[in-house]
Write an enzyme that holds these catalytic residues in place. Structure first.
Site, PDB file in Angstrom:
ATOM      1  N   GLU A   1     120.769 103.324  88.048  1.00 51.30           N
ATOM      2  CA  GLU A   1     121.126 104.841  87.993  1.00 51.30           C
ATOM      3  C   GLU A   1     122.578 105.888  89.232  1.00 51.30           C
ATOM      4  O   GLU A   1     122.366 105.569  90.235  1.00 51.30           O
ATOM      5  CB  GLU A   1     120.146 105.730  89.023  1.00 51.30           C
ATOM      6  CG  GLU A   1     119.650 107.288  88.891  1.00 51.30           C
ATOM      7  CD  GLU A   1     119.110 107.880  90.272  1.00 51.30           C
ATOM      8  OE1 GLU A   1     118.158 107.322  89.832  1.00 51.30           O
ATOM      9  OE2 GLU A   1     118.774 108.863  90.536  1.00 51.30           O
TER      10      GLU A   1
ATOM     11  N   HIS B   1     126.016 107.433  88.270  1.00 54.18           N
ATOM     12  CA  HIS B   1     126.775 108.547  88.737  1.00 54.18           C
ATOM     13  C   HIS B   1     127.808 109.312  88.391  1.00 54.18           C
ATOM     14  O   HIS B   1     129.136 108.729  89.134  1.00 54.18           O
ATOM     15  CB  HIS B   1     126.149 109.565  89.139  1.00 54.18           C
ATOM     16  CG  HIS B   1     124.238 109.865  89.233  1.00 54.18           C
ATOM     17  ND1 HIS B   1     124.448 109.711  87.730  1.00 54.18           N
ATOM     18  CD2 HIS B   1     123.397 109.778  89.636  1.00 54.18           C
ATOM     19  CE1 HIS B   1     122.644 109.442  88.493  1.00 54.18           C
ATOM     20  NE2 HIS B   1     122.496 109.467  89.765  1.00 54.18           N
TER      21      HIS B   1
ATOM     22  N   HIS C   1     115.632 111.390  85.232  1.00 59.27           N
ATOM     23  CA  HIS C   1     116.105 112.013  86.262  1.00 59.27           C
ATOM     24  C   HIS C   1     115.316 112.754  86.765  1.00 59.27           C
ATOM     25  O   HIS C   1     115.261 114.058  86.586  1.00 59.27           O
ATOM     26  CB  HIS C   1     117.717 111.471  86.510  1.00 59.27           C
ATOM     27  CG  HIS C   1     118.399 111.416  87.452  1.00 59.27           C
ATOM     28  ND1 HIS C   1     118.026 112.768  88.080  1.00 59.27           N
ATOM     29  CD2 HIS C   1     118.773 110.034  88.286  1.00 59.27           C
ATOM     30  CE1 HIS C   1     119.678 112.657  89.372  1.00 59.27           C
ATOM     31  NE2 HIS C   1     118.885 110.528  89.593  1.00 59.27           N
TER      32      HIS C   1
ATOM     33  N   ASP D   1     122.474 104.690  93.134  1.00 54.17           N
ATOM     34  CA  ASP D   1     121.589 106.015  92.765  1.00 54.17           C
ATOM     35  C   ASP D   1     123.469 106.772  93.926  1.00 54.17           C
ATOM     36  O   ASP D   1     123.653 107.643  94.233  1.00 54.17           O
ATOM     37  CB  ASP D   1     120.852 106.954  93.309  1.00 54.17           C
ATOM     38  CG  ASP D   1     120.551 107.869  92.974  1.00 54.17           C
ATOM     39  OD1 ASP D   1     121.466 108.998  92.403  1.00 54.17           O
ATOM     40  OD2 ASP D   1     120.028 108.872  94.105  1.00 54.17           O
TER      41      ASP D   1
HETATM   42 ZN    ZN Z   1     120.424 109.883  90.975  1.00 50.78          ZN
END
Ligand code: ZN
Length: 316
Positions: free
Chosen positions: A7, A9, A158, A279
């Site tokens: 996850e 980005h 998400h 994340d």
């Molecule tokens: Zn995220």
């Protein structure tokens, strides 16, 4: 321990206007923006330091799902996927890609997913929540799920912003953000796929939820128990939500560096269904890596969580 993180980005210059702002601090947000745009030393040094061998990259929320014009969203999604494919091709040993899709048009999203998987070598898609108030269990998305099941790739569901702000968040804007509302929104979206029959109709589809499963692993018993009172019409009476979740939903540890939550999740879903993630750049990769390296797990389970389960699910 060698890690795969999924996850994680990025954004593109073209999508810079479609980056959600989870903080009021200009300095914090400037740092996030700098890291979202980076595919070089900043990201790679952090990966080396924390033992992240590979990152599966995805466009940060909301991306093109925040674009009102459907044709423009389709064009921007295609550009974002081509952009990511170029970055991955520079470091195929370190990066992989999740497709970015314009869910404003389910058929076009399915076609773009196929292109991203078959031509660009991506290993699934990441979807940033609802799109213009539409959720993925609606009939309009049936052609999309057919394509997903046929391609055999997972879809990472998400968080994205809520379509509207309910009264329970009035005068408490902090509750309406990532601290709570994003979890509630994403868990509800996933439950729509479970209780609305999508995951029964498409038993081969695999959904990934971040943030230790957005609370769902802790609710399995209650979901089965309360469903007896409200059977709905979309699931056969014998279908247990917990069984559908255990079969069709995988979770990552993104943004929840808590050994108690990890132990409960492993017990609820099984050691093959939990995967490490950070994340990035919203969470601290050093904290996430130290957490999973020190979590009270056998080395066999740690290897599954850190990389084995992701390798198997994503075909890496
Ligand atoms: Zn995220």
């Amino acid at each position: 321990m060698r890690k795969i993180a999924l996850e994680e980005h990025f954004t593109t210059p073209e999508l810079a206007a479609y980056v959600a702002r989870p903080t009021q601090s200009d300095a914090l947000f400037a740092d996030v923006e700098r890291r979202l745009a980076d595919f070089g030393a900043l990201r790679l040094d952090m990966m080396d330091r924390t033992g992240i061998a590979r990152m599966v990259l995805s466009v940060t929320t909301p991306g093109v799902q925040g674009v009102r014009d459907t044709l423009e969203a389709i064009r921007l999604a295609r550009n974002a996927n081509d952009f990511l494919a170029r970055e991955v091709s520079k470091r195929p040993d370190r990066y992989a890609g999740f497709a970015h899709l314009a869910l404003q048009d389910a058929e076009a999203a399915g076609r773009e997913l196929e292109r991203a998987v078959r031509e660009l070598g991506f290993c699934g898609a990441l979807i940033n929540g609802q799109t213009n108030g539409h959720y993925l269990d609606e009939d309009r998305y049936l052609p999309f799920w057919e394509r997903v099941e046929e391609l055999g790739v997972p879809v990472y569901l998400h968080p994205g912003a809520m379509a509207d702000q309910p009264a329970m968040f009035a005068h408490r804007p902090e509750i309406g953000g990532p601290i709570w509302a994003w979890t509630a929104e994403t868990a509800a979206h996933a439950l729509r796929l479970v209780l609305g029959g999508t995951l029964t109709r498409f038993p081969g589809v695999r959904i990934i939820l971040g943030h230790m499963g957005e609370t769902l692993p802790f609710l399995l018993w209650r979901l089965d128990s309360r469903r007896q009172f409200d059977l709905g019409e979309t699931l056969p009476p014998e279908a247990l939500p917990s069984a559908i979740i255990r079969r069709s939903i995988k979770v990552t540890t993104s943004g929840v560096c808590d050994p108690t939550a990890l132990a409960a999740t492993l017990q609820a879903l099984g050691e093959d269904n939990v995967m490490f993630s950070v994340d990035y750049p919203y969470e601290d990769p050093d904290i996430a890596a130290a957490f999973i390296d020190a979590a009270p797990l056998s080395e066999e389970v740690r290897a599954k969580v850190c990389h084995g389960n992701a390798e198997r699910l994503l075909g890496l």
